[in-house]
Design an enzyme around this catalytic site. Structure first.
Site, PDB file in Angstrom:
ATOM      1  N   LYS A 108     -68.618 -19.220  30.524  1.00  0.00           N
ATOM      2  CA  LYS A 108     -67.964 -20.452  30.988  1.00  0.00           C
ATOM      3  C   LYS A 108     -67.931 -21.436  29.840  1.00  0.00           C
ATOM      4  CE  LYS A 108     -66.386 -22.025  34.969  1.00  0.00           C
ATOM      5  NZ  LYS A 108     -65.915 -21.295  36.160  1.00  0.00           N
ATOM      6  N   ASP A 116     -60.331 -24.019  34.992  1.00  0.00           N
ATOM      7  CA  ASP A 116     -61.286 -24.466  36.010  1.00  0.00           C
ATOM      8  C   ASP A 116     -60.882 -25.927  36.270  1.00  0.00           C
ATOM      9  OD1 ASP A 116     -64.060 -23.400  37.244  1.00  0.00           O
ATOM     10  OD2 ASP A 116     -64.339 -25.519  36.827  1.00  0.00           O
TER      11      ASP A 116
HETATM   12  N1  GLU Z   1     -62.759 -20.899  36.948  1.00  0.00           N
HETATM   13  C1  GLU Z   1     -62.548 -19.824  37.874  1.00  0.00           C
HETATM   14  C2  GLU Z   1     -63.856 -19.407  38.468  1.00  0.00           C
HETATM   15  O1  GLU Z   1     -64.706 -20.254  38.698  1.00  0.00           O
HETATM   16  C3  GLU Z   1     -61.728 -18.691  37.286  1.00  0.00           C
HETATM   17  C4  GLU Z   1     -62.250 -18.064  36.061  1.00  0.00           C
HETATM   18  C5  GLU Z   1     -61.314 -17.052  35.419  1.00  0.00           C
HETATM   19  O2  GLU Z   1     -60.237 -16.819  35.927  1.00  0.00           O
HETATM   20  O3  GLU Z   1     -61.712 -16.518  34.368  1.00  0.00           O
HETATM   21  O4  GLU Z   1     -64.110 -18.286  38.810  1.00  0.00           O
END
Ligand code: GLU
Length: 452
Positions: free
Chosen positions: A132, A172
């Site tokens: 992340k 996100d």
């Molecule tokens: N931010 C999204 C999550 O919390 C998607 C992450 C992604 O697609 O890599 O899962």
């Protein structure tokens, strides 16, 4: 043979150590507690998981990058933000997870999100590790040109850490199609590579997957429907409260309507809207996606059926189903008590960790079906993995095909969590089921790959 209570004591010691080693990271502590507290039964049952160092490795990111992001606003003033990428675990595949641009972002927030992502991604079964990133940059009120310069500066450092086989960021909170476009453009310029699979959530026509914008919200509704089905019910005719008004909330409301339920709320940090007739999606999309405005504008333009409640709690609105889709810790113990009093049947997390531990406990004690984010909102990252697959094959699938895959994946995650919970004497406890099932997949890969 270790007993469950010995295992629990060892995990408690480890949690204390995590708090000492990672000071001032309350969200990370919360996420670690939430997972580790449910693992005792599986560690006690399968001695290989008690191997010294396994859990210690799991809670320590493989790599953490923090960098300076300088950028100039439209008046030429220089701002300095902080950028993060936490590459948490790559036992199952390249690090995968979104970027969050929000003033509340700090290392602890990114670590909590990255830690959750490991198990969520494992549950999809699609061969993606957990990571992340993000920044404390606040996109609100910034022009497109300012957002572009910020994204370019952010990518000027990030590019050296990512790659389609290494680490694949996506969106996100605060990072949507516009930001992914600017980030991708800068990556391409610096590297001189058309490497579509380095980012997901791209636009149609340049490597994006159909249904990716819809996937998190659609997936959460499918998960809620699966939980209800398990209890002999369905979504038809149910009233739903949804928090948030971003990408997740919008497509949650859309899918609820498609399945015959009625979402009567949405919210942002200024308050919430309740609309007796059900949220008018075209109007909400216009205000949020086109005008980038606030939800009070929705109530102003919608007419008599809607009202705006400044600063209120969306959970006060009576409903059969609640889908928190805004941000972490937005639904606390008092909110859970209100929902229970109003007869809520299911709560399914579209956001990451929106319910506090006390709220989760209360809801489960009251017999409410509770879908934890790492299972319920896995549809977004799952379709990201499908986007990577399409990029790799230099092809693109129809919306129908992607949605069929998404439906299959969400039902599969539901079944896995449900069966795992039963296997470990916690029937109906999707938190335990999701944590243990995700853990088993990651831990097995880590053990097979040696001490690294
Ligand atoms: N931010 C999204 C999550 O919390 C998607 C992450 C992604 O697609 O890599 O899962």
């Amino acid at each position: 043979m270790t007993t469950r209570s010995e295992t629990r004591t060892a995990l408690d010691h480890l949690l204390t150590e995590i708090e000492h080693r990672n000071p001032a990271q309350p969200e990370f502590h919360q996420a670690a507690h939430e997972v580790l507290e449910t693992l005792a039964p599986v560690i006690a049952a399968r001695p290989e998981y008690a191997e010294p160092g396994l859990i210690e490795r799991l809670v320590e990111p493989e790599r953490q990058v923090i960098f300076r992001v300088p950028w100039q606003d439209d008046q030429g003033r220089v701002h300095v933000n902080r950028g993060f990428r936490v590459e948490f675990n790559s036992a199952l595949g390249p690090y995968k997870g979104g970027l969050r641009f929000h003033p509340s972002v700090n290392l602890g927030v990114i670590k909590f999100l990255g830690f959750e992502q490991i198990f969520k991604n494992a549950l999809t079964g699609l061969g993606i590790g957990g990571g992340k990133g993000g920044s404390d940059f606040d996109p609100h009120g910034r022009s497109d040109a300012e957002v572009m310069r910020f994204c370019q500066s952010f990518m000027t450092e990030l590019y050296r850490h990512i790659g389609e086989h290494t680490d694949v960021p996506a969106g996100d909170i605060g990072v949507g199609g516009r930001e992914i476009g600017y980030l991708f453009g800068q990556y391409r310029r610096i590297t001189n590579r058309w490497e579509a699979g380095v980012l997901t959530g791209k636009g149609q026509g340049w490597g994006g997957s159909l249904i990716r914008p819809e996937a998190t919200g659609y997936g959460n509704v499918l998960f809620a429907a699966a939980m209800l089905r398990e209890r002999g019910e369905d979504l038809e005719g149910q009233t739903a409260v949804v928090s948030g008004s971003g990408n997740v909330a919008i497509y949650t409301i859309e899918k609820l309507a498609a399945l015959g339920a009625n979402a009567v709320t949405c919210s942002d940090s200024s308050g919430y809207v309740v609309d007796e007739k059900g949220i008018d999606l075209d109007l909400l999309k216009q205000i949020k996606e086109v005008e980038r405005g606030r939800v009070d504008a929705y109530a102003e333009r919608r007419g008599a059926s809607a009202r705006f409640v400044p600063g209120g709690r969306v959970w006060d609105v009576p409903a059969d189903i609640a889908l928190p889709s805004a941000t972490q810790n937005e639904l606390d113990e008092n909110d859970a008590a209100t929902l229970i009093r109003n007869g809520v049947k299911a709560v399914s997390e579209g956001a990451n960790m929106p319910a506090t531990p006390e709220a989760v406990h209360l809801l489960q004690k009251a017999g409410v079906a509770f879908g934890p984010g790492k299972a319920a909102n896995a549809g977004g990252v799952a379709v990201s993995a499908l986007e990577m697959a399409q990029n790799h094959a230099r092809t693109s699938w129809s919306a129908a095909r992607v949605e069929k895959e998404l439906t299959h994946i969400m039902n599969d995650i539901h079944t896995t969590c449900h069966e795992t919970a039963e296997r470990y004497d916690a029937p109906g406890d999707y938190v335990t089921g999701a944590n243990i099932a995700g853990f088993e997949r990651v831990a097995d890969a880590m053990l097979a790959q040696g001490v690294i």
